[in-house]
Design a protein around this motif. Structure first.
Motif, mmCIF file in Angstrom:
data_model
loop_
_atom_site.group_PDB
_atom_site.id
_atom_site.type_symbol
_atom_site.label_atom_id
_atom_site.label_comp_id
_atom_site.label_asym_id
_atom_site.label_seq_id
_atom_site.Cartn_x
_atom_site.Cartn_y
_atom_site.Cartn_z
ATOM 1 N N GLN A 95 -8.143 -0.677 3.793
ATOM 2 C CA GLN A 95 -8.364 0.405 4.563
ATOM 3 C C GLN A 95 -6.977 0.903 4.840
ATOM 4 O OE1 GLN A 95 -10.925 1.872 6.157
ATOM 5 N NE2 GLN A 95 -9.344 3.356 7.113
ATOM 6 N N ALA A 96 -5.891 0.270 5.067
ATOM 7 C CA ALA A 96 -4.704 0.754 5.411
ATOM 8 C C ALA A 96 -4.255 1.432 3.917
ATOM 9 C CB ALA A 96 -3.618 -0.548 5.388
ATOM 10 N N ILE A 97 -4.474 1.232 2.790
ATOM 11 C CA ILE A 97 -4.003 1.735 1.438
ATOM 12 C C ILE A 97 -4.781 2.989 1.471
ATOM 13 C CG2 ILE A 97 -4.319 1.563 -0.886
ATOM 14 C CD1 ILE A 97 -3.675 -1.182 -0.786
ATOM 15 N N GLY A 98 -6.133 3.154 1.700
ATOM 16 C CA GLY A 98 -6.905 4.244 1.964
ATOM 17 C C GLY A 98 -6.257 5.337 2.789
ATOM 18 N N THR A 99 -5.720 4.846 3.828
ATOM 19 C CA THR A 99 -5.093 5.687 4.829
ATOM 20 C C THR A 99 -3.712 6.356 4.256
ATOM 21 O OG1 THR A 99 -6.073 4.445 7.021
ATOM 22 C CG2 THR A 99 -4.164 5.808 7.125
ATOM 23 N N LEU A 100 -3.149 5.190 3.564
ATOM 24 C CA LEU A 100 -1.621 5.755 3.192
ATOM 25 C C LEU A 100 -1.814 7.032 2.137
ATOM 26 C CD1 LEU A 100 0.563 2.479 2.636
ATOM 27 C CD2 LEU A 100 0.714 4.318 4.290
ATOM 28 N N ALA A 101 -2.817 6.571 1.174
ATOM 29 C CA ALA A 101 -3.181 7.766 0.255
ATOM 30 C C ALA A 101 -3.594 8.983 0.742
ATOM 31 C CB ALA A 101 -4.176 7.233 -0.925
ATOM 32 N N SER A 102 -4.408 8.912 1.617
ATOM 33 C CA SER A 102 -4.849 10.224 2.616
ATOM 34 C C SER A 102 -3.842 10.948 2.934
ATOM 35 C CB SER A 102 -5.934 9.688 3.469
ATOM 36 O OG SER A 102 -6.374 10.877 4.140
ATOM 37 N N LYS A 103 -3.091 10.575 3.786
ATOM 38 C CA LYS A 103 -1.748 11.043 4.639
ATOM 39 C C LYS A 103 -0.716 11.360 3.340
ATOM 40 C CE LYS A 103 1.124 7.443 6.348
ATOM 41 N NZ LYS A 103 1.855 6.737 7.515
ATOM 42 N N GLY A 104 -0.352 10.832 2.445
ATOM 43 C CA GLY A 104 0.481 10.825 1.402
ATOM 44 C C GLY A 104 1.766 10.146 1.972
ATOM 45 N N LEU A 105 2.457 9.815 0.736
ATOM 46 C CA LEU A 105 3.714 9.317 0.852
ATOM 47 C C LEU A 105 4.958 10.124 0.351
ATOM 48 C CD1 LEU A 105 3.195 5.476 0.246
ATOM 49 C CD2 LEU A 105 3.331 6.624 2.603
ATOM 50 N N SER A 106 6.225 9.983 1.067
ATOM 51 C CA SER A 106 7.321 10.684 0.308
ATOM 52 C C SER A 106 7.736 10.037 -1.066
ATOM 53 C CB SER A 106 8.513 10.735 1.291
ATOM 54 O OG SER A 106 9.079 9.225 1.209
ATOM 55 N N GLU A 107 8.393 10.718 -1.787
ATOM 56 C CA GLU A 107 9.003 10.051 -3.026
ATOM 57 C C GLU A 107 9.620 9.137 -2.971
ATOM 58 O OE1 GLU A 107 9.079 9.562 -6.935
ATOM 59 O OE2 GLU A 107 7.854 11.015 -6.190
ATOM 60 N N GLN A 108 10.416 9.001 -1.831
ATOM 61 C CA GLN A 108 11.609 7.897 -1.389
ATOM 62 C C GLN A 108 10.518 6.420 -1.074
ATOM 63 O OE1 GLN A 108 13.912 8.357 1.910
ATOM 64 N NE2 GLN A 108 15.313 6.383 1.214
ATOM 65 N N GLN A 109 9.631 6.848 -0.305
ATOM 66 C CA GLN A 109 8.686 5.696 -0.138
ATOM 67 C C GLN A 109 7.693 5.175 -1.391
ATOM 68 O OE1 GLN A 109 6.426 8.025 2.873
ATOM 69 N NE2 GLN A 109 7.282 6.722 4.548
ATOM 70 N N LEU A 110 7.173 6.025 -1.789
ATOM 71 C CA LEU A 110 6.816 5.661 -3.147
ATOM 72 C C LEU A 110 7.642 4.943 -4.185
ATOM 73 C CD1 LEU A 110 4.854 9.089 -3.959
ATOM 74 C CD2 LEU A 110 3.701 6.895 -3.713
ATOM 75 N N GLN A 111 8.769 5.215 -4.385
ATOM 76 C CA GLN A 111 9.660 4.578 -4.979
ATOM 77 C C GLN A 111 9.823 3.068 -4.524
ATOM 78 O OE1 GLN A 111 13.425 6.774 -5.511
ATOM 79 N NE2 GLN A 111 12.146 8.596 -6.820
ATOM 80 N N ARG A 112 9.892 2.804 -3.330
ATOM 81 C CA ARG A 112 9.877 1.562 -2.851
ATOM 82 C C ARG A 112 8.799 0.688 -3.290
ATOM 83 N NH1 ARG A 112 9.850 1.595 3.345
ATOM 84 N NH2 ARG A 112 9.941 -0.830 3.236
ATOM 85 N N LEU A 113 7.477 1.264 -3.262
ATOM 86 C CA LEU A 113 6.383 0.431 -3.811
ATOM 87 C C LEU A 113 6.423 0.443 -5.391
ATOM 88 C CD1 LEU A 113 3.478 2.234 -2.014
ATOM 89 C CD2 LEU A 113 4.290 -0.007 -1.686
ATOM 90 N N GLU A 114 7.083 1.285 -6.182
ATOM 91 C CA GLU A 114 7.365 1.487 -7.656
ATOM 92 C C GLU A 114 8.396 0.388 -7.950
ATOM 93 O OE1 GLU A 114 5.619 5.856 -8.812
ATOM 94 O OE2 GLU A 114 7.761 5.299 -8.564
#
Length: 226
Positions: A95-114
Protein backbone atom coordinates in the motif's frame (compact mmCIF):
# COMPACT_ATOMS: atom_id res chain seq x y z
CA UNK A 1 33.97 1.58 25.70
CA UNK A 2 30.39 1.67 27.03
CA UNK A 3 27.39 2.20 24.78
CA UNK A 4 26.76 5.53 26.49
CA UNK A 5 30.14 6.76 25.28
CA UNK A 6 29.14 6.08 21.68
CA UNK A 7 25.65 7.62 21.94
CA UNK A 8 26.06 10.55 24.29
CA UNK A 9 23.52 12.71 22.47
CA UNK A 10 20.59 10.35 23.16
CA UNK A 11 18.49 9.84 26.31
CA UNK A 12 19.68 6.82 28.29
CA UNK A 13 16.40 4.96 27.79
CA UNK A 14 16.80 5.35 24.01
CA UNK A 15 20.42 4.20 24.19
CA UNK A 16 19.37 1.13 26.17
CA UNK A 17 16.52 0.42 23.75
CA UNK A 18 18.65 0.68 20.62
CA UNK A 19 21.49 -1.37 22.06
CA UNK A 20 19.30 -4.17 23.40
CA UNK A 21 17.33 -4.25 20.16
CA UNK A 22 20.52 -4.67 18.14
CA UNK A 23 21.71 -7.45 20.45
CA UNK A 24 18.41 -9.27 19.95
CA UNK A 25 18.07 -8.74 16.20
CA UNK A 26 21.66 -9.78 15.53
CA UNK A 27 21.14 -12.91 17.64
CA UNK A 28 23.76 -12.00 20.24
CA UNK A 29 21.00 -12.41 22.80
CA UNK A 30 19.77 -15.93 22.14
CA UNK A 31 16.16 -17.00 21.75
CA UNK A 32 14.60 -18.46 24.88
CA UNK A 33 17.49 -17.34 27.07
CA UNK A 34 16.80 -15.38 30.24
CA UNK A 35 18.82 -12.29 31.07
CA UNK A 36 18.63 -10.86 34.57
CA UNK A 37 18.17 -7.13 34.91
CA UNK A 38 21.52 -6.96 36.70
CA UNK A 39 23.22 -8.51 33.67
CA UNK A 40 21.61 -5.97 31.33
CA UNK A 41 22.61 -3.06 33.55
CA UNK A 42 26.21 -4.26 33.69
CA UNK A 43 26.35 -5.04 29.97
CA UNK A 44 25.07 -1.61 28.97
CA UNK A 45 26.65 0.33 31.85
CA UNK A 46 23.32 2.12 32.27
CA UNK A 47 21.21 2.42 35.42
CA UNK A 48 18.15 0.26 36.08
CA UNK A 49 15.38 2.77 35.29
CA UNK A 50 16.36 3.46 31.64
CA UNK A 51 16.96 -0.27 31.12
CA UNK A 52 13.49 -1.05 32.46
CA UNK A 53 11.94 1.57 30.17
CA UNK A 54 13.75 0.03 27.21
CA UNK A 55 12.55 -3.45 28.13
CA UNK A 56 8.93 -2.31 28.34
CA UNK A 57 9.25 -0.88 24.83
CA UNK A 58 10.86 -4.05 23.49
CA UNK A 59 8.12 -6.16 25.04
CA UNK A 60 5.49 -4.04 23.28
CA UNK A 61 7.30 -4.77 20.01
CA UNK A 62 7.06 -8.49 20.65
CA UNK A 63 10.82 -9.07 20.89
CA UNK A 64 11.04 -10.02 24.57
CA UNK A 65 8.95 -11.14 27.51
CA UNK A 66 9.50 -9.42 30.85
CA UNK A 67 9.57 -11.95 33.68
CA UNK A 68 9.26 -10.40 37.15
CA UNK A 69 12.31 -11.16 39.30
CA UNK A 70 13.82 -13.08 36.39
CA UNK A 71 14.66 -10.27 33.96
CA UNK A 72 13.77 -10.79 30.31
CA UNK A 73 13.45 -13.69 27.90
CA UNK A 74 13.98 -13.29 24.16
CA UNK A 75 10.79 -14.47 22.46
CA UNK A 76 11.08 -17.10 19.71
CA UNK A 77 9.54 -16.81 16.25
CA UNK A 78 7.74 -19.85 14.83
CA UNK A 79 6.90 -20.62 11.18
CA UNK A 80 3.30 -19.58 11.90
CA UNK A 81 4.56 -16.30 13.36
CA UNK A 82 6.60 -15.66 10.21
CA UNK A 83 3.59 -16.40 8.05
CA UNK A 84 1.55 -13.81 9.95
CA UNK A 85 4.38 -11.26 9.91
CA UNK A 86 4.85 -11.52 6.15
CA UNK A 87 1.11 -11.13 5.54
CA UNK A 88 1.18 -7.87 7.49
CA UNK A 89 4.35 -6.60 5.81
CA UNK A 90 2.97 -7.51 2.38
CA UNK A 91 -0.22 -5.54 2.91
CA UNK A 92 1.28 -2.44 4.52
CA UNK A 93 4.39 -2.08 2.36
CA UNK A 94 2.52 -2.69 -0.90
CA UNK A 95 0.00 0.00 0.00
CA UNK A 96 2.81 2.40 0.89
CA UNK A 97 4.64 1.74 -2.38
CA UNK A 98 1.47 2.29 -4.39
CA UNK A 99 0.98 5.61 -2.63
CA UNK A 100 4.57 6.68 -3.36
CA UNK A 101 4.17 5.82 -7.04
CA UNK A 102 0.89 7.69 -7.22
CA UNK A 103 2.19 10.93 -5.72
CA UNK A 104 5.60 10.67 -7.40
CA UNK A 105 9.09 11.11 -6.02
CA UNK A 106 11.80 13.62 -6.81
CA UNK A 107 14.89 12.55 -8.70
CA UNK A 108 16.91 12.82 -5.51
CA UNK A 109 14.47 10.55 -3.67
CA UNK A 110 14.49 8.02 -6.48
CA UNK A 111 18.26 8.00 -6.46
CA UNK A 112 18.25 7.05 -2.77
CA UNK A 113 16.31 3.92 -3.68
CA UNK A 114 18.45 3.22 -6.73
CA UNK A 115 21.60 3.58 -4.66
CA UNK A 116 20.34 0.90 -2.27
CA UNK A 117 19.47 -1.50 -5.11
CA UNK A 118 22.88 -0.88 -6.69
CA UNK A 119 24.53 -1.78 -3.37
CA UNK A 120 22.47 -4.97 -3.26
CA UNK A 121 23.61 -5.99 -6.74
CA UNK A 122 27.24 -5.10 -6.01
CA UNK A 123 27.17 -7.07 -2.77
CA UNK A 124 25.94 -10.18 -4.58
CA UNK A 125 28.72 -9.82 -7.15
CA UNK A 126 31.17 -9.79 -4.24
CA UNK A 127 29.40 -12.76 -2.62
CA UNK A 128 28.85 -10.65 0.49
CA UNK A 129 25.44 -11.59 1.85
CA UNK A 130 25.83 -9.51 5.00
CA UNK A 131 26.35 -6.36 2.90
CA UNK A 132 23.40 -7.38 0.72
CA UNK A 133 21.19 -7.69 3.80
CA UNK A 134 22.27 -4.23 4.99
CA UNK A 135 21.46 -2.72 1.60
CA UNK A 136 18.11 -4.52 1.54
CA UNK A 137 17.27 -3.08 4.95
CA UNK A 138 18.36 0.38 3.76
CA UNK A 139 15.99 0.07 0.79
CA UNK A 140 12.98 -0.79 2.94
CA UNK A 141 13.77 1.88 5.53
CA UNK A 142 14.12 4.47 2.77
CA UNK A 143 10.73 3.53 1.36
CA UNK A 144 9.17 4.03 4.77
CA UNK A 145 10.96 7.35 5.28
CA UNK A 146 9.63 8.61 1.95
CA UNK A 147 6.01 7.97 2.95
CA UNK A 148 6.22 10.71 5.61
CA UNK A 149 3.87 8.54 7.67
CA UNK A 150 5.45 7.96 11.07
CA UNK A 151 2.68 5.69 12.35
CA UNK A 152 2.97 3.44 9.31
CA UNK A 153 6.74 3.38 9.72
CA UNK A 154 6.48 2.45 13.41
CA UNK A 155 4.09 -0.43 12.73
CA UNK A 156 6.07 -1.84 9.81
CA UNK A 157 9.39 -1.60 11.65
CA UNK A 158 7.88 -3.43 14.61
CA UNK A 159 7.13 -6.46 12.44
CA UNK A 160 10.30 -5.98 10.40
CA UNK A 161 12.23 -6.26 13.65
CA UNK A 162 10.51 -9.50 14.58
CA UNK A 163 11.37 -10.99 11.19
CA UNK A 164 14.92 -9.62 11.11
CA UNK A 165 16.41 -12.14 13.52
CA UNK A 166 15.07 -15.08 11.50
CA UNK A 167 16.33 -13.53 8.27
CA UNK A 168 19.73 -12.97 9.89
CA UNK A 169 20.04 -16.53 11.18
CA UNK A 170 18.95 -18.08 7.87
CA UNK A 171 20.88 -15.71 5.60
CA UNK A 172 23.38 -18.34 4.45
CA UNK A 173 20.77 -21.10 4.33
CA UNK A 174 18.61 -19.44 1.68
CA UNK A 175 19.11 -19.27 -2.07
CA UNK A 176 21.24 -16.36 -3.28
CA UNK A 177 18.73 -13.47 -3.54
CA UNK A 178 19.21 -12.51 -7.19
CA UNK A 179 15.44 -12.46 -7.79
CA UNK A 180 14.90 -10.28 -4.73
CA UNK A 181 17.39 -7.70 -5.99
CA UNK A 182 15.71 -7.71 -9.40
CA UNK A 183 12.29 -7.20 -7.78
CA UNK A 184 13.57 -4.15 -5.90
CA UNK A 185 14.89 -2.59 -9.10
CA UNK A 186 11.57 -3.19 -10.85
CA UNK A 187 9.68 -1.59 -7.97
CA UNK A 188 11.84 1.53 -8.24
CA UNK A 189 11.28 1.68 -12.00
CA UNK A 190 7.51 1.41 -11.53
CA UNK A 191 7.62 4.22 -8.97
CA UNK A 192 9.66 6.29 -11.43
CA UNK A 193 6.99 5.64 -14.07
CA UNK A 194 4.33 6.69 -11.53
CA UNK A 195 2.47 3.41 -11.99
CA UNK A 196 1.00 2.63 -8.54
CA UNK A 197 -0.71 -0.62 -9.55
CA UNK A 198 2.43 -2.05 -11.14
CA UNK A 199 4.66 -0.95 -8.25
CA UNK A 200 2.34 -2.39 -5.60
CA UNK A 201 1.81 -5.64 -7.52
CA UNK A 202 5.54 -6.25 -7.98
CA UNK A 203 6.22 -5.68 -4.31
CA UNK A 204 3.23 -7.76 -3.23
CA UNK A 205 4.42 -10.74 -5.27
CA UNK A 206 7.94 -10.20 -3.97
CA UNK A 207 6.79 -10.33 -0.35
CA UNK A 208 4.46 -13.29 -0.89
CA UNK A 209 7.23 -15.25 -2.59
CA UNK A 210 9.73 -14.35 0.13
CA UNK A 211 7.34 -15.23 2.92
CA UNK A 212 6.51 -18.63 1.47
CA UNK A 213 10.19 -19.41 0.95
CA UNK A 214 11.06 -18.39 4.51
CA UNK A 215 8.28 -20.44 6.10
CA UNK A 216 9.12 -23.45 3.91
CA UNK A 217 12.77 -23.23 4.96
CA UNK A 218 11.90 -23.09 8.66
CA UNK A 219 9.61 -26.08 8.29
CA UNK A 220 12.14 -28.02 6.20
CA UNK A 221 14.87 -27.48 8.78
CA UNK A 222 12.37 -28.18 11.56
CA UNK A 223 13.12 -24.87 13.18
CA UNK A 224 9.96 -24.66 15.26
CA UNK A 225 11.24 -21.60 17.10
CA UNK A 226 14.15 -19.35 16.25
Amino acid sequence: MSVTTKRQDLPLAQVAYQTLRELILNNEFKVGTQYLEKVLVERLNISRTPVREACVRLEREGLIEIQPRHGIRVKPISPDDMRDIYEILTALESQAIGTLASKGLSEQQLQRLEKATARMAESLQQDNLEAWAEADEEFHHTLLDLTDNQRLKDVVLQFWGQAHRVRFVTLHLRDTPHDSTKDHSEVVQAIRERDPIKAADIHREHRIKGGKAMVALLEKLRLANI
